[in-house]
Design a protein around this motif. Structure first.
Motif: not given
Length: 90
Positions: A6-22
């Motif tokens: 979920l974190v990876n998908a959020m990071a990819e869709k929102a253009g965020l780093s994985k740390a920011d998505a987490e």
């Protein structure tokens, strides 16, 4: 899907780093948890509603011994999917 997925998908869709998505996911789950603890509902229009359900105290039976036991009242989190979410899944 795991939390990492979920974190990876959020990071990819929102253009965020994985740390920011987490951090964003943790902030979301913490905010929903705090609201439910306070007895509030969390309504995300189109997605669904998080709420707290109450179960009354009741008498149960131990399946091994057959003895009657008292089961305490409890609160449990509930989620009701919104129409847009239901429609997109179907």
């Amino acid at each position: 899907m795991t939390k990492a997925d979920l974190v990876n998908a959020m990071a990819e869709k929102a253009g965020l780093s994985k740390a920011d998505a987490e951090k964003a996911l943790k902030a979301f789950t913490d905010s929903v948890t705090d609201a439910l603890k306070a007895g509030e509902k969390v309504a995300l229009v189109g997605f669904g509603t998080f709420s707290v359900g109450e179960r009354a105290a009741r008498t149960g039976q131990n399946p091994q011994t057959g003895a009657k036991i008292q089961i305490a009242a409890a609160k449990s989190p509930k989620f009701k999917a919104g129409k847009a979410l239901k429609d997109s899944v179907n």
